[in-house]
Design an enzyme around this catalytic site. Structure first.
Site, PDB file in Angstrom:
ATOM      1  CG  ASP A 183      -2.199   0.794   0.970  1.00  0.00           C
ATOM      2  OD1 ASP A 183      -2.474   1.139  -0.198  1.00  0.00           O
ATOM      3  OD2 ASP A 183      -2.916   1.083   1.939  1.00  0.00           O
ATOM      4  CG  HIS A 195       8.067   5.516  14.575  1.00  0.00           C
ATOM      5  ND1 HIS A 195       8.556   6.661  13.984  1.00  0.00           N
ATOM      6  CD2 HIS A 195       7.220   5.924  15.544  1.00  0.00           C
ATOM      7  CE1 HIS A 195       8.033   7.722  14.584  1.00  0.00           C
ATOM      8  NE2 HIS A 195       7.216   7.305  15.542  1.00  0.00           N
ATOM      9  CG  ASN A 200      -3.619   0.337  -3.292  1.00  0.00           C
ATOM     10  OD1 ASN A 200      -4.463   0.583  -2.430  1.00  0.00           O
ATOM     11  ND2 ASN A 200      -2.436  -0.190  -3.001  1.00  0.00           N
ATOM     12  CB  VAL A 229      -4.884   3.628   4.857  1.00  0.00           C
ATOM     13  CG1 VAL A 229      -5.448   2.839   6.024  1.00  0.00           C
ATOM     14  CG2 VAL A 229      -3.373   3.446   4.776  1.00  0.00           C
ATOM     15  CG  ASN A 249       4.460  12.245  21.723  1.00  0.00           C
ATOM     16  OD1 ASN A 249       3.905  13.052  20.981  1.00  0.00           O
ATOM     17  ND2 ASN A 249       4.922  11.093  21.290  1.00  0.00           N
ATOM     18  CB  ALA A 280       9.809  20.439  16.547  1.00  0.00           C
ATOM     19  CE1 TYR A 328      17.815  24.519  17.830  1.00  0.00           C
ATOM     20  CE2 TYR A 328      17.725  22.488  16.567  1.00  0.00           C
ATOM     21  CZ  TYR A 328      18.235  23.223  17.628  1.00  0.00           C
ATOM     22  OH  TYR A 328      19.157  22.667  18.468  1.00  0.00           O
ATOM     23  CG  ASP A 330       5.681  26.580  13.582  1.00  0.00           C
ATOM     24  OD1 ASP A 330       5.664  27.800  13.791  1.00  0.00           O
ATOM     25  OD2 ASP A 330       6.730  25.911  13.588  1.00  0.00           O
TER      26      ASP A 330
END
Length: 389
Positions: free
Chosen positions: A152, A174, A187, A191, A265, A278, A280, A306
């Protein structure tokens, strides 16, 4: 805007130190206490004219690896060699090589009839695809745990900086999940991703335990620069600032690459918990919301946030041709990466700053900036606001 500045499960990002605090090359230190600094370090060299091996080993250190750019090395340093090396004219500065680690578990689903995950619907990605924008030809480097063959989601190629080979198999699960969120195919099975025609490059910087380091992250960024990627997705991060890492992020940005990173998290730990890179200014920090567009309790908070995107019980691809749900800002970031690919599909000439401006100006506000940034990313609105190339 900054200048642009982890399955029903919770993807937890933690950071471990491999050595003590950062030391500038000009900083002095008492050699009698230097033994407390034994460990693995990143060394930024002043130039590449002197062979890195000569710089490190003549002062008692052990060179482990040299970056693609040649001016950053990973080395094992004893306290005494560290003391000597940081005062060397060949060295700009020395920092610990911090370790990043993702801890995840998955709720697996053997197979599914083609499903449009709620996240794809909530960000209006299908509407953008129906207008003809699918991310075609946009090159995305997914810096993660690699990718395992899946019917997929297709990957163009990749590389492993864990084994230093072209075997980038995902032995953690991951990276395959992240890749599916971005670009799962239309396809008739499984998903659908945000940008199903985007070109995915799997750059393995995390091992089978979900562990990597700032150096493997830097290696992945160097690869993306060398191979002229359009976007880098980083669904992990670290708690510690690094001048060497920040400069590398800036180098990628200056090369025309948009960097999108998970905010982290640890949102329940305080009010300013966004991770690096992130945090920066030249990266887009992405937090997580649920199917009702409410902030996930774990999603990192702070003034550098952001955007937000779906990151709770997100259905996507897993190794062994399976599917599963994961939660975390790790899952939110690739939603934004996919939308950025749709924008670039319409106009490949846009700079990273211009893409970020579109993403942020078309986001739907959901709440205060430290918790929601500019709001939830909106694919159709972003594409509609993008000028033709």
């Amino acid at each position: 805007m900054k200048i642009i500045r982890l399955l029903s499960s919770f993807c937890l990002i933690t950071v471990m130190l491999t050595s003590a605090g950062a030391l500038a090359a000009s900083e002095s230190s008492d050699p009698s206490i230097a033994k407390t600094y034994d460990g693995t370090y990143l060394v930024k060299l002043n130039s590449v004219t002197t062979p890195p091996n000569d710089v490190i080993e003549k002062l008692g250190g052990k060179l482990k690896k040299i970056s693609e750019s040649g001016d950053i090395v990973m080395a094992e340093l004893s306290g005494s060699s560290l003391y000597e090396l940081k005062n060397s004219p060949d060295v700009q500065y020395i920092e610990p090589n911090y370790e990043v680690k993702t801890e995840v578990e998955a709720e697996k689903i053997e197979s599914v009839t083609e499903t449009i995950p709620y996240g794809i619907q909530n960000i209006h990605a299908i509407e953008a695809q129906q207008e003809g924008y699918t991310g075609k030809g946009v090159k995305i480097a997914v810096l993660d745990s690699g990718y395992s063959q899946h019917s997929d989601v297709k990957v163009k190629s990749g590389y492993s900086f864990i084994t230093n080979s072209e075997n980038y198999d995902d032995d953690f699960g991951h990276g395959t999940h992240v890749a599916g969120i971005i670009a799962a195919s239309m396809n008739g099975e499984g998903v659908v991703g945000v940008a199903p025609m985007a070109d995915i490059y799997a750059i393995k910087v995390l091992d089978q335990g979900g562990r990597g380091s700032y150096f493997t992250l830097i290696e992945g960024i160097d690869w993306a620069i060398k191979h002229k990627m359009d976007i880098i997705n980083i669904s992990f991060g670290g708690e510690n600032p690094s001048q060497i890492l920040e400069e590398k992020i800036q180098e990628a940005y200056d090369a025309g690459i948009l960097i999108i990173a998970a905010a982290g998290n640890d949102g329940y730990m305080g009010d300013d918990t966004i991770l690096y890179p992130a945090r920066y200014s030249t990266a887009i920090a992405v937090g997580a919301i649920d199917s009702s567009n409410k902030r996930a309790f774990f999603s990192a908070k702070g003034p550098d946030l952001d955007l937000v995107a779906p990151g709770v019980k997100v259905l996507s691809t897993l190794p062994s041709n399976q599917y599963g749900m994961k939660s975390g800002t790790s899952m939110a970031a690739p939603h934004v990466t996919g939308v950025a690919a749709l924008i670039l599909d319409k106009n490949k000439k846009l700079s990273p700053g211009e893409v970020a401006d579109i993403l942020e100006s078309t986001a739907e506000p959901l709440g205060v900036v430290p918790e929601y940034g500019h709001g939830i990313v909106q694919a159709k609105e972003a594409v509609d606001q993008t000028a033709w190339k």
